[in-house]
Scaffold this motif. Structure first.
Motif, PDB file in Angstrom:
ATOM      1  N   PRO A 153       0.833  -1.205   0.000  1.00 30.53           N
ATOM      2  CA  PRO A 153       0.000   0.000   0.000  1.00 30.53           C
ATOM      3  C   PRO A 153       0.865   1.253   0.000  1.00 30.53           C
ATOM      4  N   TRP A 154       0.447   2.240  -0.783  1.00 33.51           N
ATOM      5  CA  TRP A 154       1.214   3.485  -0.801  1.00 33.51           C
ATOM      6  C   TRP A 154       0.337   4.718  -0.571  1.00 33.51           C
ATOM      7  N   ARG A 155      -0.953   4.546  -0.610  1.00 33.57           N
ATOM      8  CA  ARG A 155      -1.843   5.663  -0.273  1.00 33.57           C
ATOM      9  C   ARG A 155      -3.166   5.103   0.208  1.00 33.57           C
ATOM     10  N   PHE A 156      -3.862   5.875   1.013  1.00 31.42           N
ATOM     11  CA  PHE A 156      -5.217   5.496   1.381  1.00 31.42           C
ATOM     12  C   PHE A 156      -6.108   6.713   1.251  1.00 31.42           C
ATOM     13  N   GLY A 157      -7.393   6.461   1.221  1.00 34.61           N
ATOM     14  CA  GLY A 157      -8.333   7.564   1.095  1.00 34.61           C
ATOM     15  C   GLY A 157      -9.572   7.309   1.928  1.00 34.61           C
ATOM     16  N   VAL A 158     -10.116   8.370   2.491  1.00 35.61           N
ATOM     17  CA  VAL A 158     -11.373   8.281   3.227  1.00 35.61           C
ATOM     18  C   VAL A 158     -12.257   9.446   2.820  1.00 35.61           C
ATOM     19  N   GLY A 159     -13.550   9.218   2.886  1.00 35.47           N
ATOM     20  CA  GLY A 159     -14.480  10.298   2.607  1.00 35.47           C
ATOM     21  C   GLY A 159     -14.553  11.247   3.784  1.00 35.47           C
ATOM     22  N   VAL A 160     -14.581  12.534   3.512  1.00 38.57           N
ATOM     23  CA  VAL A 160     -14.741  13.532   4.569  1.00 38.57           C
ATOM     24  C   VAL A 160     -15.843  14.504   4.171  1.00 38.57           C
ATOM     25  N   LEU A 161     -16.354  15.225   5.145  1.00 34.74           N
ATOM     26  CA  LEU A 161     -17.423  16.192   4.921  1.00 34.74           C
ATOM     27  C   LEU A 161     -16.820  17.593   4.880  1.00 34.74           C
ATOM     28  N   TYR A 162     -17.020  18.291   3.768  1.00 35.38           N
ATOM     29  CA  TYR A 162     -16.539  19.661   3.615  1.00 35.38           C
ATOM     30  C   TYR A 162     -17.691  20.611   3.941  1.00 35.38           C
ATOM     31  N   VAL A 175     -17.805  25.165  13.773  1.00 36.07           N
ATOM     32  CA  VAL A 175     -17.119  24.174  12.951  1.00 36.07           C
ATOM     33  C   VAL A 175     -15.660  24.090  13.383  1.00 36.07           C
ATOM     34  N   THR A 176     -15.207  22.891  13.682  1.00 35.78           N
ATOM     35  CA  THR A 176     -13.798  22.650  13.972  1.00 35.78           C
ATOM     36  C   THR A 176     -13.333  21.528  13.053  1.00 35.78           C
ATOM     37  N   PRO A 177     -12.015  21.326  12.940  1.00 32.75           N
ATOM     38  CA  PRO A 177     -11.545  20.219  12.093  1.00 32.75           C
ATOM     39  C   PRO A 177     -11.990  18.844  12.566  1.00 32.75           C
ATOM     40  N   LEU A 178     -12.510  18.752  13.803  1.00 30.83           N
ATOM     41  CA  LEU A 178     -12.904  17.444  14.313  1.00 30.83           C
ATOM     42  C   LEU A 178     -14.404  17.206  14.303  1.00 30.83           C
ATOM     43  N   GLN A 179     -15.208  18.250  14.217  1.00 32.77           N
ATOM     44  CA  GLN A 179     -16.641  18.008  14.168  1.00 32.77           C
ATOM     45  C   GLN A 179     -17.380  19.237  13.666  1.00 32.77           C
ATOM     46  N   GLU A 313     -10.047  30.067   4.915  1.00 41.74           N
ATOM     47  CA  GLU A 313     -10.808  30.656   6.019  1.00 41.74           C
ATOM     48  C   GLU A 313     -12.308  30.427   5.867  1.00 41.74           C
ATOM     49  N   LYS A 314     -12.757  30.074   4.667  1.00 40.74           N
ATOM     50  CA  LYS A 314     -14.192  29.970   4.416  1.00 40.74           C
ATOM     51  C   LYS A 314     -14.734  28.543   4.478  1.00 40.74           C
ATOM     52  N   TRP A 315     -13.856  27.563   4.645  1.00 41.86           N
ATOM     53  CA  TRP A 315     -14.339  26.189   4.673  1.00 41.86           C
ATOM     54  C   TRP A 315     -13.528  25.362   5.660  1.00 41.86           C
ATOM     55  N   ALA A 316     -14.046  24.189   5.971  1.00 38.46           N
ATOM     56  CA  ALA A 316     -13.343  23.247   6.835  1.00 38.46           C
ATOM     57  C   ALA A 316     -13.741  21.839   6.414  1.00 38.46           C
ATOM     58  N   ALA A 317     -12.983  20.855   6.869  1.00 39.98           N
ATOM     59  CA  ALA A 317     -13.290  19.451   6.588  1.00 39.98           C
ATOM     60  C   ALA A 317     -13.445  18.721   7.911  1.00 39.98           C
ATOM     61  N   THR A 318     -14.480  17.895   8.018  1.00 39.11           N
ATOM     62  CA  THR A 318     -14.739  17.139   9.241  1.00 39.11           C
ATOM     63  C   THR A 318     -15.011  15.685   8.873  1.00 39.11           C
ATOM     64  N   PRO A 393      -3.187  20.742   9.435  1.00 37.67           N
ATOM     65  CA  PRO A 393      -4.177  20.877  10.512  1.00 37.67           C
ATOM     66  C   PRO A 393      -5.242  19.783  10.503  1.00 37.67           C
ATOM     67  N   TYR A 394      -5.357  19.075   9.373  1.00 38.77           N
ATOM     68  CA  TYR A 394      -6.399  18.061   9.252  1.00 38.77           C
ATOM     69  C   TYR A 394      -5.884  16.641   9.487  1.00 38.77           C
ATOM     70  N   ALA A 395      -4.653  16.521   9.948  1.00 39.15           N
ATOM     71  CA  ALA A 395      -4.107  15.186  10.197  1.00 39.15           C
ATOM     72  C   ALA A 395      -4.974  14.428  11.195  1.00 39.15           C
ATOM     73  N   ARG A 396      -5.411  15.100  12.263  1.00 38.07           N
ATOM     74  CA  ARG A 396      -6.266  14.444  13.261  1.00 38.07           C
ATOM     75  C   ARG A 396      -7.643  14.147  12.687  1.00 38.07           C
ATOM     76  N   THR A 397      -8.166  15.056  11.859  1.00 39.79           N
ATOM     77  CA  THR A 397      -9.469  14.834  11.238  1.00 39.79           C
ATOM     78  C   THR A 397      -9.460  13.560  10.410  1.00 39.79           C
ATOM     79  N   ILE A 398      -8.453  13.443   9.569  1.00 38.56           N
ATOM     80  CA  ILE A 398      -8.368  12.273   8.701  1.00 38.56           C
ATOM     81  C   ILE A 398      -8.104  11.019   9.526  1.00 38.56           C
ATOM     82  N   GLY A 399      -7.293  11.166  10.569  1.00 40.37           N
ATOM     83  CA  GLY A 399      -7.050  10.029  11.447  1.00 40.37           C
ATOM     84  C   GLY A 399      -8.328   9.530  12.087  1.00 40.37           C
TER      85      GLY A 399
END
Length: 457
Positions: A153-162, A175-179, A313-318, A393-399
């Protein structure tokens, strides 16, 4: 004297012969091995050239005399067409490419068909290599089929909510990067999408692209197929194909289908036209302020601003929400590199994979194509910040999204199941028939797939 001359002549001839033989032998030992690598491109031409140089340099640093010929996977055809071409190479016994990229959808089919060489990987890859794998990356566990690794494996992907936090912030949503907000649930998300879209005159509350009808991640998430509900439980998720229960009418499936159909028909926050949108279409709509929420893979975090010009500044991913759980319910995607069993240079092919999996190569791919490396030492905000300050900043979100992600149903009929789900669910979502009929069609189609596979065995 004549005898001495003859002896000298003989010794000279012998010495010359030895030198010639030694030269031939040395030339053979030092001959450059050529390895053809069919790699997933997915990046700009400039970055493609840079990455090729990184991998080739890593090969040299390893002390290997290997020349890598990179062949990009075709970008002018669909993923299924690309898969078909690679499968043809394997079926016809061609020795090139020596190694190739493959996706989550290919893995089980390639393994069961004998198109990946596990023995070469296990023999020539350093033993400690496998200890680097990110422990919660479930696709990696599936890669260890029968206690053997058939691909790396060399990459993985997960769906996130923008989320458009600039729009949501006007109405008190946090809105925070975690929820998203303090009550992360599908109901809360629907209420927010309806309220903000109506107040702001935004045409869509939520968009989820389907890649022109060929994109499967969204469908599997809404079905929670990875929990095994379609097959009577998780113990049947991987098989035995042809001999497992079909439970498409399980309450969990019906409830989830109804919840997602309501997004289109009852709540009217999901546009019907999104059925034919691809990822770029969705990003442009979201960037233009035409949607409050967007479901997309994690690579959008690095691509959204360059594609749309929308400032961070106008969006985030959770983490992505489930129709049945307050936790994220992303499906796990991924890509691997595998060795062609017909290759004439298997050891060299494995060494090229090893070079491509070095930290400098994988870190480069984070920024070049949003490819997250499945290696724990690299999956940290500090390391990611070196190459992508926007993603760090989204390392924890993706984790967290990875932690809650469900496994994909690796089996030889993965492609057939995926095609069936798309054929049945697309028209159901936009009201061409109801959930009850969709369940009946699913069950009939799944039984047919299982029976046909059983006859092939």
């Amino acid at each position: 004297m004549r005898a001495k001359a003859n002896v000298c002549r003989s010794l000279c001839i012998l010495a010359l012969s030895c030198l010639i033989l030694a030269g031939i032998s040395l030339g053979t030992a030092g001959a450059t091995t050529k390895v053809q690598f069919r790699a997933n491109k997915g990046m700009t031409d400039e970055n493609w050239e840079k990455w090729k140089s990184i991998v080739q340099d890593n090969v040299i640093k390893m002390g290997e005399d290997i020349k890598v010929e990179f062949v990009p996977g075709r970008s002018d055809v669909s993923v299924p067409k690309e898969r078909e071409e690679v499968a043809t190479i394997m079926i016809t016994g061609q020795s090139l490419p020596d190694l190739t990229s493959l996706t989550v959808e290919d893995y089980a089919e390639y393994v069961t068909a004998g198109w990946l060489d596990a023995e070469a990987l296990m023999e020539h890859m350093p033993k400690d290599f496998w200890n680097r794998l990110f422990p919660v990356h479930q696709s990696i566990y599936a890669a260890a089929w029968g206690n053997k690794y058939y691909a790396v494996p060399w990459r993985f992907g997960v769906g996130v909510l923008y989320v458009r936090k600039d729009l949501l912030g006007k109405y008190g949503y946090k809105v925070t990067p975690l929820q998203f907000d303090s009550n992360p649930s599908l109901g809360n998300l629907i209420d927010a999408a309806k309220k903000v879209s109506e107040k702001e005159g935004v045409p869509y509350g939520w968009i989820a692209p389907h890649e022109g009808g060929s994109f499967d991640g969204f469908f599997f998430e809404l079905l929670r197929a990875f929990d095994g509900y379609l097959y009577g439980g998780k113990q049947y998720l991987y098989g035995p194909v042809g001999d497992r229960p079909i439970t498409a009418d399980a309450p969990e499936v019906i409830m989830t289908l109804k919840a997602w159909q309501d997004l289109y028909l009852k709540h009217k926050i999901m546009p019907k036209e999104a059925i034919s949108w691809n990822n770029s279409d969705a990003m442009r709509m979201f960037g233009a302020g035409k949607s409050v929420f967007m479901r997309l893979w994690n690579f959008g975090i690095t691509q959204l601003e360059p594609v749309t010009g929308l400032s961070s500044e106008k969006w985030a991913a959770t983490p992505l929400y489930s129709a049945m759980s307050p936790h994220g319910n992303s499906s796990m995607g991924g890509w691997w590199w595998g060795v062609n069993p017909n290759s004439k240079n298997k050891r060299a092919a494995v060494k090229v994979i090893q070079a491509a999996a070095e930290p400098n190569s994988l870190l480069f791919l984070i920024n070049a194509m949003g490819a997250l490396p499945p290696y724990s030492a690299l999956f940290t905000p500090e390391k990611i910040k070196e190459v992508s300050p926007l993603l760090a900043p989204y390392a924890r979100t993706i984790g967290q999204a990875v932690q809650y992600a469900n496994e994909r149903p690796f089996s030889p009929v993965y492609g057939e199941l995926r095609a069936l789900l798309i054929d049945v669910l697309k028209p159901m979502l936009i009201g061409q028939y109801d959930v009850k009929e969709a369940v009946q069609r699913l069950e009939a189609g799944m039984r047919k797939i299982e029976e046909e596979y059983g006859r092939k065995k």
